[in-house]
Design an enzyme around this catalytic site. Structure first.
Site, mmCIF file in Angstrom:
data_model
loop_
_atom_site.group_PDB
_atom_site.id
_atom_site.type_symbol
_atom_site.label_atom_id
_atom_site.label_comp_id
_atom_site.label_asym_id
_atom_site.label_seq_id
_atom_site.Cartn_x
_atom_site.Cartn_y
_atom_site.Cartn_z
ATOM 1 N N VAL A 82 30.261 75.281 18.344
ATOM 2 C CA VAL A 82 29.276 74.672 19.163
ATOM 3 C C VAL A 82 27.849 74.599 18.593
ATOM 4 O O VAL A 82 27.229 75.304 18.342
ATOM 5 C CB VAL A 82 29.255 74.984 20.491
ATOM 6 C CG1 VAL A 82 28.069 74.096 21.558
ATOM 7 C CG2 VAL A 82 30.423 75.148 21.257
ATOM 8 N N THR A 83 27.434 73.438 18.122
ATOM 9 C CA THR A 83 26.178 73.297 17.753
ATOM 10 C C THR A 83 25.515 71.918 17.813
ATOM 11 O O THR A 83 26.230 70.968 17.957
ATOM 12 C CB THR A 83 26.398 73.589 15.939
ATOM 13 O OG1 THR A 83 26.832 72.320 15.336
ATOM 14 C CG2 THR A 83 26.996 74.701 15.354
ATOM 15 N N VAL A 84 24.149 71.908 17.589
ATOM 16 C CA VAL A 84 23.464 70.855 17.618
ATOM 17 C C VAL A 84 22.407 71.006 16.428
ATOM 18 O O VAL A 84 21.723 72.062 16.297
ATOM 19 C CB VAL A 84 22.459 70.578 18.760
ATOM 20 C CG1 VAL A 84 21.815 69.309 18.686
ATOM 21 C CG2 VAL A 84 23.707 70.371 19.969
ATOM 22 N N ARG A 90 17.553 69.156 22.486
ATOM 23 C CA ARG A 90 16.765 68.856 23.839
ATOM 24 C C ARG A 90 17.136 67.295 24.077
ATOM 25 O O ARG A 90 16.309 66.563 24.576
ATOM 26 C CB ARG A 90 15.392 69.127 23.676
ATOM 27 C CG ARG A 90 14.936 70.317 23.399
ATOM 28 C CD ARG A 90 15.366 71.269 24.462
ATOM 29 N NE ARG A 90 14.956 72.769 24.210
ATOM 30 C CZ ARG A 90 15.724 73.730 23.779
ATOM 31 N NH1 ARG A 90 16.849 73.410 23.170
ATOM 32 N NH2 ARG A 90 15.323 74.797 23.392
ATOM 33 N N ARG A 91 18.401 66.825 23.620
ATOM 34 C CA ARG A 91 18.565 65.372 23.795
ATOM 35 C C ARG A 91 20.042 65.338 24.655
ATOM 36 O O ARG A 91 20.589 64.138 24.833
ATOM 37 C CB ARG A 91 18.914 64.739 22.693
ATOM 38 C CG ARG A 91 17.530 64.702 21.834
ATOM 39 C CD ARG A 91 17.667 63.708 20.452
ATOM 40 N NE ARG A 91 16.764 63.957 19.443
ATOM 41 C CZ ARG A 91 16.638 63.033 18.427
ATOM 42 N NH1 ARG A 91 17.474 62.139 18.219
ATOM 43 N NH2 ARG A 91 15.643 63.523 17.528
ATOM 44 N N GLY A 92 20.335 66.286 25.043
ATOM 45 C CA GLY A 92 21.550 66.300 25.920
ATOM 46 C C GLY A 92 22.869 66.323 25.506
ATOM 47 O O GLY A 92 23.986 65.856 26.018
ATOM 48 N N LEU A 94 24.711 68.691 23.755
ATOM 49 C CA LEU A 94 25.707 69.625 24.021
ATOM 50 C C LEU A 94 26.139 69.582 25.420
ATOM 51 O O LEU A 94 27.518 69.843 25.887
ATOM 52 C CB LEU A 94 24.667 71.027 24.098
ATOM 53 C CG LEU A 94 25.813 72.219 24.929
ATOM 54 C CD1 LEU A 94 27.169 72.389 23.971
ATOM 55 C CD2 LEU A 94 24.861 73.425 24.646
ATOM 56 N N TYR A 123 25.047 79.035 28.520
ATOM 57 C CA TYR A 123 26.056 78.599 29.193
ATOM 58 C C TYR A 123 26.415 78.487 30.652
ATOM 59 O O TYR A 123 27.205 78.211 31.194
ATOM 60 C CB TYR A 123 27.523 79.061 28.236
ATOM 61 C CG TYR A 123 27.441 78.632 27.098
ATOM 62 C CD1 TYR A 123 27.860 77.443 26.421
ATOM 63 C CD2 TYR A 123 26.885 79.597 25.947
ATOM 64 C CE1 TYR A 123 27.912 76.826 25.294
ATOM 65 C CE2 TYR A 123 27.169 79.127 24.510
ATOM 66 C CZ TYR A 123 27.295 77.782 24.071
ATOM 67 O OH TYR A 123 27.586 77.168 22.929
ATOM 68 N N PHE A 411 35.698 84.170 18.481
ATOM 69 C CA PHE A 411 36.456 83.059 17.757
ATOM 70 C C PHE A 411 35.223 82.055 18.040
ATOM 71 O O PHE A 411 34.337 82.222 18.637
ATOM 72 C CB PHE A 411 37.564 82.721 18.834
ATOM 73 C CG PHE A 411 37.353 82.510 20.356
ATOM 74 C CD1 PHE A 411 36.964 81.275 20.742
ATOM 75 C CD2 PHE A 411 37.590 83.593 21.101
ATOM 76 C CE1 PHE A 411 36.690 81.337 22.214
ATOM 77 C CE2 PHE A 411 37.249 83.667 22.373
ATOM 78 C CZ PHE A 411 36.794 82.500 23.153
#
Length: 411
Positions: A82-84, A90-92, A94, A123, A411
């Site tokens: 999981v990455t941005v 901050r653009r939604g 995820l 999370y 993982f």
């Protein structure tokens, strides 16, 4: 707004580069590593977002089995990668990827979703709660009180060194026996064993460790450890640390035998245990437990309950009890009021309109589900609301498990 896209075979290399950028790794990945990672690709389970022709957000998931209290297993949606990209925070992004993945998981019939959180605050807003914790010890072998002349287990068992091929043959069946006895443990597929024994080189830094097996007196393989020494010498004297990567056993004797073996290796002054259950046997295996010093402690496996009925019915309970739980869940997957009737012979969970005994968010349900957290403690913190006096104490006793849950794997 950029839509979430499903990754295709043709997208794979560029998606992997975005993953590396998101994890602050070098963006150039060797072809051998890309080809190895491609073997893990499952169509439909890799998601991402593209902006101006470039992948800027990533998320993948895969099938997993999670062991619950009592030795049952539930199907889980294991989330990873999981990455941005730092240019698109901050653009939604995820939130949109997570919503799509969790909806697909619920549709497939997964009972929970799981992940290892890189950062604690991320999370909880998606309904995940820390379900297992991990501790790490450093053992000063010379202070341990163990006999430095030890030459093997005194119970008739023995320690055997293995090569990687032997680990791939013996490891999967041995691990399956182990994981079914440990709440919080997860399944390992064939690719896991290939990746962790060097057949599948997904990362450049892989170095083959040493493998040792504990075999009981009657011949059964009961424990396995992988480790490597840092080979440190100081002033013509050995001062080495044995770093444990994985160690598990199906019996206490196997675990004790492997720890004693590690602490008795010539030239090894310290053993770094790797991440263990907080109630691990290790310190009390030593005549002087103070020789084992905790160096790290923190959250490990995070769980998101998607199906409350199946989750609560899958585990066992050591006593009889009935509770009505009000579960809050903004995403709607687990929201509702449920009656749990539990006993040592089994449990049933059904939606109900009866008055609630306890009210809690789905993330708190995840934390107590495997027995890793106390409902009384959460109530004291204001994170569980008692609607009936004494309900938190009753629920705490009902959800308690014989030992703490543990997930050995990243993982």
């Amino acid at each position: 707004m950029n839509d979430v896209r499903t990754v295709t075979e043709a997208d794979f290399d560029d998606w992997q580069r975005a993953l590396s950028v998101g994890f602050t790794d070098p963006p150039v990945i060797a072809r051998e590593q890309l080809d190895a990672r491609r073997k893990k690709f499952v169509p439909g389970r890799y998601l991402g977002i593209v902006d101006d022709g470039r992948w800027v957000a990533t998320l993948r998931s895969f099938e997993q089995e999670l062991t619950v209290v009592g030795g049952g297993v539930v199907p889980a949606d294991a989330i990873s990668g999981v990455t941005v990209s730092p240019t698109h925070r901050r653009r939604g992004m995820l939130s949109r990827m997570m919503a799509q993945d969790l909806a697909a998981a619920r549709e497939r019939g997964d009972v929970v979703a799981t992940l290892i959180a890189a950062e604690y605050p991320i999370y909880g807003r998606f309904g995940f709660g820390p379900a297992t914790w991990a501790s790490r010890w450093t053992v000063e072998t010379r202070r341990s009180g163990l006999d430095p002349r030890w030459s093997g287990p005194d119970d008739g068992g023995r320690i055997e060194l293995l090569d990687a091929e032997e680990v791939r043959k013996l490891g999967p069946e041995l691990h399956d026996r182990f994981r079914l006895g440990r709440p919080g443990a997860i399944s390992r597929g064939e690719l896991w064993w290939q990746e962790h024994t060097g057949v599948l080189r997904t990362h450049a830094e892989f170095k083959e460790p040493t493998y040792a097996l504990y075999r009981a007196a009657h011949g059964e393989a009961q424990g396995l450890v992988s480790y490597a020494s840092d080979r440190t010498w100081s002033g013509k004297q050995p001062d080495q640390t044995a770093n444990v990567f994985k160690l598990f056993g199906t019996t206490p004797a196997a675990e004790r035998g492997l720890w004693h073996y590690l602490c008795s290796i010539d030239w090894v002054s310290r053993v770094d245990s790797g991440y263990r259950a907080p109630d691990d046997l290790l310190p009390l295996c030593l005549p002087d437990p103070r020789a084992a010093r905790i160096t790290e402690h923190g959250d490990w496996l995070w769980v998101r309950v998607l199906d409350v009925v199946r989750a609560l019915e899958a585990r066992t309970y050591d006593r009889e009890g009935a509770l009505v739980l009000e579960i809050e869940d903004e995403a709607g997957f687990a929201a509702g009021r449920y009656r749990l009737d539990a006993s040592p012979s089994g449990a049933s969970c059904t939606p109900t309109t009866a008055s609630a005994d306890l009210a809690l968010h789905v993330r708190e349900l995840a934390s107590v589900w495997l027995g890793g957290e106390s409902l009384l403690r959460l109530a004291a913190l204001g994170r569980v609301r008692e609607e009936r006096e004494g309900a938190a104490r009753q629920a705490d006793a009902l959800f308690r498990s014989p030992g703490l849950p543990w997930c050995p794997d990243m993982f």
